[in-house]
Design a protein around this motif. Structure first.
Motif, PDB file in Angstrom:
ATOM      1  N   ALA A 167       0.819  -1.220   0.000  1.00  0.00           N
ATOM      2  CA  ALA A 167       0.000   0.000   0.000  1.00  0.00           C
ATOM      3  C   ALA A 167       0.847   1.261   0.000  1.00  0.00           C
ATOM      4  N   ASN A 168       2.127   1.153   0.385  1.00  0.00           N
ATOM      5  CA  ASN A 168       2.956   2.353   0.392  1.00  0.00           C
ATOM      6  C   ASN A 168       3.173   2.934  -1.010  1.00  0.00           C
TER       7      ASN A 168
ATOM      8  N   GLY B 251       1.472   6.536  -2.126  1.00  0.00           N
ATOM      9  CA  GLY B 251       2.193   7.814  -2.058  1.00  0.00           C
ATOM     10  C   GLY B 251       2.886   8.153  -3.371  1.00  0.00           C
ATOM     11  N   THR B 252       3.418   7.132  -4.039  1.00  0.00           N
ATOM     12  CA  THR B 252       4.093   7.358  -5.325  1.00  0.00           C
ATOM     13  C   THR B 252       3.091   7.825  -6.377  1.00  0.00           C
TER      14      THR B 252
ATOM     15  N   ARG C 120       2.466  11.404  -5.746  1.00  0.00           N
ATOM     16  CA  ARG C 120       3.624  12.245  -6.100  1.00  0.00           C
ATOM     17  C   ARG C 120       3.675  12.519  -7.596  1.00  0.00           C
TER      18      ARG C 120
ATOM     19  N   GLN D  72      -7.476   1.418   8.645  1.00  0.00           N
ATOM     20  CA  GLN D  72      -8.522   2.347   8.203  1.00  0.00           C
ATOM     21  C   GLN D  72      -8.104   2.804   6.802  1.00  0.00           C
TER      22      GLN D  72
ATOM     23  N   GLN E  79      -8.113   6.273   5.129  1.00  0.00           N
ATOM     24  CA  GLN E  79      -7.242   7.334   5.649  1.00  0.00           C
ATOM     25  C   GLN E  79      -5.838   7.296   5.041  1.00  0.00           C
ATOM     26  N   LEU E  80      -5.537   6.227   4.317  1.00  0.00           N
ATOM     27  CA  LEU E  80      -4.167   6.071   3.801  1.00  0.00           C
ATOM     28  C   LEU E  80      -3.754   7.149   2.808  1.00  0.00           C
TER      29      LEU E  80
ATOM     30  N   ALA F 220      -4.458  10.260   2.390  1.00  0.00           N
ATOM     31  CA  ALA F 220      -4.075  11.520   3.036  1.00  0.00           C
ATOM     32  C   ALA F 220      -2.764  11.353   3.797  1.00  0.00           C
ATOM     33  N   ALA F 221      -2.620  10.222   4.507  1.00  0.00           N
ATOM     34  CA  ALA F 221      -1.388   9.999   5.276  1.00  0.00           C
ATOM     35  C   ALA F 221      -0.176   9.896   4.361  1.00  0.00           C
ATOM     36  N   MET F 222      -0.405   9.466   3.112  1.00  0.00           N
ATOM     37  CA  MET F 222       0.725   9.310   2.179  1.00  0.00           C
ATOM     38  C   MET F 222       0.840  10.492   1.225  1.00  0.00           C
ATOM     39  N   GLY F 223       0.242  11.604   1.605  1.00  0.00           N
ATOM     40  CA  GLY F 223       0.458  12.840   0.856  1.00  0.00           C
ATOM     41  C   GLY F 223      -0.467  13.050  -0.325  1.00  0.00           C
TER      42      GLY F 223
ATOM     43  N   GLN G  41       9.558   4.877   4.514  1.00  0.00           N
ATOM     44  CA  GLN G  41       8.544   4.633   3.474  1.00  0.00           C
ATOM     45  C   GLN G  41       8.594   3.211   2.932  1.00  0.00           C
TER      46      GLN G  41
ATOM     47  N   ALA H 193       7.894  11.477  -1.804  1.00  0.00           N
ATOM     48  CA  ALA H 193       6.467  11.784  -1.731  1.00  0.00           C
ATOM     49  C   ALA H 193       6.197  12.412  -0.353  1.00  0.00           C
ATOM     50  N   ALA H 194       5.281  13.338  -0.321  1.00  0.00           N
ATOM     51  CA  ALA H 194       5.087  14.161   0.889  1.00  0.00           C
ATOM     52  C   ALA H 194       4.154  13.486   1.895  1.00  0.00           C
ATOM     53  N   TRP H 195       4.632  12.412   2.492  1.00  0.00           N
ATOM     54  CA  TRP H 195       3.806  11.697   3.464  1.00  0.00           C
ATOM     55  C   TRP H 195       3.552  12.558   4.698  1.00  0.00           C
ATOM     56  N   GLN H 196       2.380  12.356   5.265  1.00  0.00           N
ATOM     57  CA  GLN H 196       2.026  12.953   6.559  1.00  0.00           C
ATOM     58  C   GLN H 196       2.211  11.835   7.585  1.00  0.00           C
TER      59      GLN H 196
ATOM     60  N   GLN I 245       0.049  10.713  10.575  1.00  0.00           N
ATOM     61  CA  GLN I 245      -1.292  10.164  10.347  1.00  0.00           C
ATOM     62  C   GLN I 245      -1.269   8.651  10.091  1.00  0.00           C
ATOM     63  N   LEU I 246      -0.081   8.112   9.897  1.00  0.00           N
ATOM     64  CA  LEU I 246       0.005   6.694   9.523  1.00  0.00           C
ATOM     65  C   LEU I 246      -0.533   5.731  10.592  1.00  0.00           C
TER      66      LEU I 246
ATOM     67  N   ALA J 261      -2.823   5.881  12.845  1.00  0.00           N
ATOM     68  CA  ALA J 261      -4.289   5.799  12.849  1.00  0.00           C
ATOM     69  C   ALA J 261      -4.791   5.081  11.595  1.00  0.00           C
ATOM     70  N   ALA J 262      -4.207   5.414  10.438  1.00  0.00           N
ATOM     71  CA  ALA J 262      -4.649   4.791   9.187  1.00  0.00           C
ATOM     72  C   ALA J 262      -4.383   3.286   9.200  1.00  0.00           C
TER      73      ALA J 262
ATOM     74  N   GLY K  68      -4.602   1.372  11.836  1.00  0.00           N
ATOM     75  CA  GLY K  68      -5.346   0.708  12.907  1.00  0.00           C
ATOM     76  C   GLY K  68      -4.753   0.871  14.294  1.00  0.00           C
TER      77      GLY K  68
END
Lengths: 556, 556
Positions: A446-447, A450-451, A454, A489, A492-493, A495-498, B443, B486-489, B492-493, B495-496, B498
């Motif tokens: 799932a990471n 983010g790519t 980007r 969740q 939510q991924l 957003a967490a990955m930008g 990442q 990539a601009a990860w937040q 937030q990870l 929570a995303a 679990g």
């Protein structure tokens, strides 16, 4: 002055490859810099090397070839499973890897990314096992080696491994580029031995002309070879009905009037297709069907060898006769040229309707989801199916006109589909790329979301969340705790990955799903839709099927 | 009745291994089920196989051995880079892999997770390349093979590859378990040839007795062999000052009065340590220092071979003399027994203070972060350092008493540290596990956060976010776009994935960092702290260092 590394990138760009997937790192800086400096190839820096290999695999499925760039040892070994999958699925992926400078090696110095024993050739052999051809470049051999490597990779339709030590990679390439470069078309067409070709084609035509019923099984390998339209011309000319196996699904349009359905042994759709195929006078396998467990509903297909014709890669088999030294493209071209009979009847077996029903259930079941997925599909879309229970459902959907379908039925490495969607999206500029994956498989890779963010690609992603490794829960003997998943969740991924601009939704009801699909269909951007599916839907397969699949118990 | 697979799990549990890391999947269900059924081994289902391999590596560093369970082909190949790292770092990881039933193989059937050609032995050789011993189990050979595999894995201190086809894995094991089982202690101690041992020890003692100055370099391999306290006894008895290289940092307490600092050539801390070590009459390497680039500040260490004594694995080297067939534990024990001299002086070189300054800068710099990190550390904590610029900073911190330190200086596979933290946390029950990683490396394997949440482990994680692959940006010739991320937040990870109960924070100021660290120190649960570091801090290394590292250019 062109360096060895720059020459490699430029030469591969000549094949129409415009992206390089990978992770930069020493000792690959010569390649990394050459990609960076190229105005023909874009660097797509992935979240890790296995993901990059999957992305390259996806890209090669659409563009016919791909570049994967990883570093020495740690990088190339991380990518190995992905490249091996490309070998299984016969995709030319050019895997480029830099290694420590030969100055370091000659001095006997010890570097990181090694076993600490001063040995520098431990890993090339491992990477090479996933390739059909290997090149160890030097300034002197680069130009000739690149022609050889490209030719072999296309001829065998498999990955190539190209490696160069850092110092040599930065040296100027020696010699002149040949005027006539090897092209994909040259190699894919291949060269046929005329006598074998003539004999094979007339044998096929004789068989077909005398058949009362016949059916073709075109395979995904036609797409790899760029022979889809030639195949379709032949099927049209002789009016031959066709079906595909799950692995080959979508290679030709399923809206074609001659399309009969999915041939998968006992799991064929429509069900009557199994008997019809297996009782046909001739079954024409075009490209080489792989009769593996997942392609035949656990070996329940049964085609009499005497009625089977295979137009394979560099061979034709008609019953017990084998013709070799023949290119598939030549066989198809000659079949188009020579075929004069009218063809065989289309049995008009029908296809089960995929109807969207207003379910009274509030929650979403598979029977609600897949018809809705189908209604979203448009011409030039590519649907990507992850290995798992979702793939079993998607196999049964009849695809609308000119919708492509990509899957990894043979290699079956869960997690493939998410990064493959990155590669397919970048290669597929004419339509949308739509991924359907399960939560179990998605977690592995799932990471890569983010790519996607980007690089601004806009897939539509459905993550089916039932909280378990569904297919494993079906296949293993019990409902094991090890098939349960961490409670991500998923929505939510992004957003967490930008990926802040993505449309995201979590749908626990049919109403929410309908709204999300409607939004996705009109939204000009990436969409990520988590669909909550009850785990209870995942019902154990009958014991008989599992026994057949694993064959672990003493026969009775 | 005990099956082959159950026997394997039970036998490995006997070694004190209480977790199995992996991803379940066919064709490994016999092992998967055996782990599930075991009341001695807990299944830790990881997000993917490479992560599982890293987690097993981390666990083995603390417990001395680990179990990694993956499936045939796709699973084992995904894990390969991680297992190869365990080989480089000399860790006994038992990699267990199930393969298709021999009934399937004998019938010539084709399954998924293969190249589709009916060949079933393509991948074992690849996995075996990361192991020092291989066992192909059958009901008849399992009991004997397990004793052999365990012995070899401990003797060579490297991974073992254990594989069994599904049908055989489910069959009852034949024969009786021997009364005397192979133990870790037996193998680690090894057996020494008495003559060689006596000669080596008296040679070492003569050298040390006549030395005016001497220094020991104990290595991390002492921990793998369980010989830390024996080594410390010897150092105490002869009052020998010691230093460690970056790779070996933390193997003995850095609060010990004889600890001099970090020996890393030109990057030694304190700086004066380099000259002191290199001019000592005797340098006693205990375990085998690896003089690789990242351990010597790019080969700037220089120890005269005639003054170097190495107590290695199965050998001792004193100048030009080599004694072989000797166990390291026997050498250390005999040194403790025989040493009678008073030792050599401690030069009292001092160690730079790690002082927390109230910075006037609002934002967080490395000079703010690392002293604060140090202040958090308590006895029995294990600090895990990811490969990258953060590791260079952590190497320089003097650790408080009994704080462990784990890193991957040799193999250097970025992404290792996050899953390794999972394994270390599960193995390290006496203290906290604190991870410091960079955004670039995190990442690659961040999906393992979800696994930590699922199994309720409570690490403290610092993710240093500077938006780039910092160490690559330093090492590559230019500030390349490919080093951007990539601009990860990051905050937030959790929570995303679990981990809703985790304490998370994003700290862009020193005030916020201080608050987060104070909270982490008192919080009874997992903490995930994203620290924003300016990318401008990543300053290119001097050209000279890079040239020295890569040796790509013609010498002038």
């Amino acid at each position: 002055m062109t360096t060895v590394a720059e020459y490699v990138i430029d030469r591969l760009a000549e094949l129409g490859i415009d992206c390089a997937f990978g992770v930069p790192g020493d000792f690959s800086f010569p390649f990394d810099d050459a990609i960076d400096a190229s105005d023909r190839v874009q660097w797509i820096v992935c979240a890790n090397e296995l993901n990059a290999a999957y992305a390259a695999d996806g890209y090669a499925r659409i563009k016919g070839a791909a570049i994967l760039s990883t570093t020495y040892g740690v990088g190339e070994l991380s990518a190995l499973n992905g490249v091996m999958g490309s070998k299984a699925h016969r995709l030319p992926v050019f895997h480029i890897v830099g290694s420590p400078s030969t100055r370091v090696q000659k001095k006997g110095l010890i570097t990181h990314h090694t076993l600490g024993n001063g040995v520098y050739n431990n890993f090339a052999g491992l990477s090479a096992s996933a390739a059909c051809v290997v090149a160890n470049l030097t300034p002197e051999n680069t130009i000739a080696e690149m022609e050889r490597v490209i030719k072999e990779a296309f001829l065998h339709s498999a990955p190539a491994y190209i490696t160069v030590p850092m110092d040599l990679g930065l040296m100027p390439v020696m010699g002149e580029r040949p005027e006539k470069l090897v092209t994909r078309a040259d190699c894919q067409q291949g060269i046929s031995i005329q006598g074998e070709l003539d004999a094979a084609v007339s044998c096929i035509l004789d068989k077909l002309a005398s058949a009362k019923t016949a059916v073709a099984l075109p395979t995904g390998f036609l797409a790899t070879r760029g022979l889809q339209s030639l195949c379709e011309s032949f099927l049209n000319k002789v009016n031959l009905p066709f079906a595909t196996t799950p692995m080959d699904k979508g290679v030709l349009s399923e809206a074609h009037p001659s399309y009969l359905g999915l041939y998968a042994g006992a799991g064929s759709v429509p069900e009557s297709l199994k008997d019809w195929v297996e009782s046909a006078d001739v079954v024409l396998d075009i490209g080489g069907v792989v009769f593996l467990d997942f392609n035949t509903t656990i070996w329940t297909s049964s085609i009499d060898q005497d009625r089977l014709i295979t137009i394979g890669d560099q061979f034709v088999r008609v019953g017990q006769k084998i013709f070799t030294g023949i290119a598939m493209g030549d066989v198809l071209q000659k079949l188009v040229d020579k075929a004069s009979f009218k063809g065989t009847p289309n049995p008009q077996l029908g296809y089960p309707e995929s109807s969207i029903t207003d379910s009274s259930e509030k929650f979403v079941c598979s029977s609600d989801f897949y018809p809705r997925l189908r209604s979203l599909l448009k011409p030039d879309d590519v649907l990507v199916g992850e290995t798992g229970t979702c793939l079993l459902h998607m196999n049964k959907l009849r695809l609308p006109d000119r919708v492509g379908f990509q899957n990894q039925t043979l290699w079956g490495s869960i997690g493939w589909a998410t990064p493959a969607t990155l590669g397919i999206s970048l290669a597929n500029q004419s339509g949308r790329t739509i991924l359907v994956t399960g939560d179990g498989a998605h977690q592995l890779t799932a990471n890569e979301i983010g790519t996607m963010g980007r690089y601004g690609i806009n897939p539509i992603i459905f993550v089916l969340n039932n909280g378990i490794y569904g297919v494993e829960d079906e296949l293993s003997e019990l409902g094991h705790v090890y098939d349960d998943l961490a409670a991500w969740q998923f929505h939510q991924l992004p957003a967490a990955m930008g990926c802040g601009k993505w449309f995201t939704a979590r749908c626990a009801t049919i109403e929410a799903l309908d709204a999300a699909i409607a939004h996705a269909d009109s939204f000009d951007g990436a969409c990520y839709i988590e669909v909550m599916i009850p785990a209870s839907e995942s019902k154990p397969l009958p014991e008989q099927i599992k026994q057949s699949l694993y064959q672990t118990k003493t026969p009775t």
